[in-house]
Design an enzyme around this catalytic site. Structure first.
Site, PDB file in Angstrom:
ATOM      1  N   SER A   7       0.688  -1.295   0.008  1.00 32.16           N
ATOM      2  CA  SER A   7       0.005   0.030   0.102  1.00 32.16           C
ATOM      3  C   SER A   7       1.002   1.231   0.273  1.00 32.16           C
ATOM      4  CB  SER A   7      -1.041  -0.023   1.162  1.00 32.16           C
ATOM      5  OG  SER A   7      -1.374   1.248   1.425  1.00 32.16           O
ATOM      6  N   HIS A  32      -0.868  -1.153  -4.474  1.00 31.69           N
ATOM      7  CA  HIS A  32      -1.981  -1.000  -3.851  1.00 31.69           C
ATOM      8  C   HIS A  32      -2.408   0.672  -3.543  1.00 31.69           C
ATOM      9  CE1 HIS A  32      -5.926  -2.236  -1.431  1.00 31.69           C
ATOM     10  NE2 HIS A  32      -5.292  -1.232  -0.477  1.00 31.69           N
ATOM     11  N   ASP A  34      -4.898   3.563  -2.261  1.00 35.38           N
ATOM     12  CA  ASP A  34      -5.863   3.816  -1.406  1.00 35.38           C
ATOM     13  C   ASP A  34      -6.541   4.929  -1.809  1.00 35.38           C
ATOM     14  OD1 ASP A  34      -6.183   1.125   0.441  1.00 35.38           O
ATOM     15  OD2 ASP A  34      -4.157   2.129   0.917  1.00 35.38           O
ATOM     16  N   MET A  36      -9.440   7.596  -0.421  1.00 41.44           N
ATOM     17  CA  MET A  36     -10.326   7.948   0.538  1.00 41.44           C
ATOM     18  C   MET A  36     -10.848   9.300   0.328  1.00 41.44           C
ATOM     19  SD  MET A  36      -7.725   7.042   3.663  1.00 41.44           S
ATOM     20  CE  MET A  36      -6.958   5.277   3.606  1.00 41.44           C
ATOM     21  N   HIS A  65      -8.001   0.611  -4.289  1.00 40.93           N
ATOM     22  CA  HIS A  65      -9.036   0.307  -3.417  1.00 40.93           C
ATOM     23  C   HIS A  65      -9.785   1.657  -2.937  1.00 40.93           C
ATOM     24  CE1 HIS A  65      -9.536  -0.665   1.300  1.00 40.93           C
ATOM     25  NE2 HIS A  65     -10.913  -0.733   0.864  1.00 40.93           N
ATOM     26  N   MET A  67     -12.340   3.759  -1.002  1.00 44.71           N
ATOM     27  CA  MET A  67     -12.979   4.032   0.006  1.00 44.71           C
ATOM     28  C   MET A  67     -13.721   5.338  -0.023  1.00 44.71           C
ATOM     29  SD  MET A  67     -10.081   2.913   2.489  1.00 44.71           S
ATOM     30  CE  MET A  67      -8.867   2.823   1.147  1.00 44.71           C
ATOM     31  N   MET A 136     -11.413  -6.231   4.812  1.00 49.31           N
ATOM     32  CA  MET A 136     -10.533  -5.289   5.646  1.00 49.31           C
ATOM     33  C   MET A 136     -10.301  -6.000   7.098  1.00 49.31           C
ATOM     34  SD  MET A 136     -10.024  -2.534   4.088  1.00 49.31           S
ATOM     35  CE  MET A 136      -9.093  -1.832   5.473  1.00 49.31           C
ATOM     36  N   ASP A 174      -6.574  -6.754   3.932  1.00 49.37           N
ATOM     37  CA  ASP A 174      -6.142  -5.562   4.084  1.00 49.37           C
ATOM     38  C   ASP A 174      -5.876  -4.864   5.297  1.00 49.37           C
ATOM     39  OD1 ASP A 174      -5.253  -2.874   3.414  1.00 49.37           O
ATOM     40  OD2 ASP A 174      -6.901  -2.434   2.198  1.00 49.37           O
TER      41      ASP A 174
HETATM   42  C1  DX5 Z   1      -6.696   1.400   5.453  1.00 44.51           C
HETATM   43  C2  DX5 Z   1      -6.284   0.982   4.056  1.00 44.51           C
HETATM   44  C3  DX5 Z   1      -5.034   0.069   3.763  1.00 44.51           C
HETATM   45  C4  DX5 Z   1      -3.587   0.715   4.626  1.00 44.51           C
HETATM   46  C5  DX5 Z   1      -3.026  -0.693   5.075  1.00 44.51           C
HETATM   47  O1  DX5 Z   1      -7.690   1.950   5.213  1.00 44.51           O
HETATM   48  O2  DX5 Z   1      -6.933   0.403   3.026  1.00 44.51           O
HETATM   49  O3  DX5 Z   1      -4.420  -0.239   2.550  1.00 44.51           O
HETATM   50  O4  DX5 Z   1      -2.813   1.318   3.855  1.00 44.51           O
HETATM   51  O5  DX5 Z   1      -1.917  -0.090   5.792  1.00 44.51           O
HETATM   52  P1  DX5 Z   1      -1.358  -1.046   6.898  1.00 44.51           P
HETATM   53  O6  DX5 Z   1      -0.611  -2.356   6.337  1.00 44.51           O
HETATM   54  O7  DX5 Z   1      -0.122  -0.184   7.698  1.00 44.51           O
HETATM   55  O8  DX5 Z   1      -2.337  -1.704   8.049  1.00 44.51           O
HETATM   56 ZN    ZN Z   2      -6.390  -0.690   1.289  1.00 46.34          ZN
END
Ligand code: DX5
Ligand code: ZN
Length: 214
Positions: A7, A32, A34, A36, A65, A67, A136, A174
Site C-alpha cells: 500500500s 495497492h 487507497d 479516501m 481500493h 473508500m 478489511m 488489507d
Molecule cells: C486502510 C487501507 C490500507 C492501509 C494498510 O484503510 O485500506 O490499505 O494502507 O496499511 P497497513 O498495512 O499499515 O495496515
Molecule cells: Zn487498502
C-alpha cells in the site's frame, strides 16, 4: 497463489519515484492505491493525478481500493487512468451488482470490499460476479493499525462460500498485515495480502516483501 500488494499510503511522498522503483525491483506483484474521500472514511488520501503518475511508473498491476461513497460515479475515469483492479466497498454503493457489472463492462477486474463489522452475507449474491473479495482487517481510513483477529475465521468462511458458489474470486486481506501474521493469512485462504507500514516501515522493504511471499 500468493500476491503481495504494497500500500503506497505508507510510501514517502517526497520520494515516490524512488519508492516505485524499489517496488518495481521487488517481488511484489501489485501496487495497492487507497483512495479516501473523507466521507466514507474519516480521512482523505490522494486522487487521480497520483494514480496517473503511478500508472506511468510501473507495469505491475494497479490495484485501486476505493473508500469513497457512490464509487459508481468514477468508474470510467479509473478505466481511463489504466487501473487494472477496481475495488468498491459493499457499504458504499446501493446497487452493488450494477456497480460491479459496470466495472467489468469498462474492462477492469472487479473487487468488492467489506469492513470488519460487515457480514459476509453482503457479498453472497455477487460472488460469481467478482474477481476479488477484499476483507478489511482494520477499520478503513488509516495505515499502521493493529490487525483484527476475527478476520481469520472470516477468511476461512469466505473461502468455503467461494468454493460452494463455484466462484473464481480471490481473497485479499488489507490492514495490519505483518511478517508475523502473513503465513497464517495465506494458510487461511487469502491469496493477496496488502501491506503498508510493514513494507515501507521496514529497514529493507524488498527483503520484507520476499519474506512475506515465502
Ligand atoms: C486502510 C487501507 C490500507 C492501509 C494498510 O484503510 O485500506 O490499505 O494502507 O496499511 P497497513 O498495512 O499499515 O495496515
Ligand atoms: Zn487498502
Amino acid at each position: 497463489m500468493k500476491i503481495i500488494s504494497p500500500s503506497l499510503l505508507s510510501a514517502d511522498f517526497l520520494n515516490l519515484g524512488r519508492d516505485c522503483q524499489m517496488l518495481n525491483e521487488s517481488e511484489a506483484q501489485w501496487f495497492h492505491l487507497d483512495i479516501m474521500d473523507g466521507v466514507f472514511v474519516p480521512n482523505i488520501s490522494y486522487g487521480m493525478p497520483l494514480i496517473k503518475a503511478m500508472r506511468s511508473a510501473t507495469e505491475k498491476v494497479i490495484d485501486v481500493h476505493l473508500m469513497i461513497e457512490k464509487p459508481e460515479r468514477y468508474i470510467d475515469d479509473f478505466k481511463k487512468l489504466g487501473v487494472d483492479f477496481l475495488t468498491v466497498h459493499a457499504e458504499a454503493t446501493v446497487h452493488l451488482h450494477r456497480t460491479l457489472q459496470a466495472i467489468k463492462a469498462a474492462g477492469m477486474k472487479a473487487g468488492v470490499a467489506l469492513c470488519p463489522a460487515t457480514p459476509l452475507a453482503m457479498v453472497e449474491e455477487v460472488l460469481t460476479d467478482v474477481d476479488m473479495v477484499l476483507l478489511m482487517s482494520v477499520n478503513p481510513g488509516f495505515g499502521g493499525q493493529k490487525f483484527i483477529e476475527s478476520t481469520l475465521p472470516k477468511i476461512k468462511k469466505l473461502r468455503t462460500m467461494i468454493l460452494n458458489a463455484g466462484s473464481q474470486a480471490i481473497i485479499q486481506v488489507d490492514g495490519g498485515v505483518t511478517l508475523d501474521n502473513c503465513k497464517e493469512l495465506f494458510d487461511a485462504g487469502a491469496e493477496c495480502l496488502v501491506a503498508g507500514s510493514a513494507v515501507f516501515g521496514s529497514d529493507d522493504p524488498k527483503s520484507t516483501i520476499t519474506k512475506m511471499l515465502q
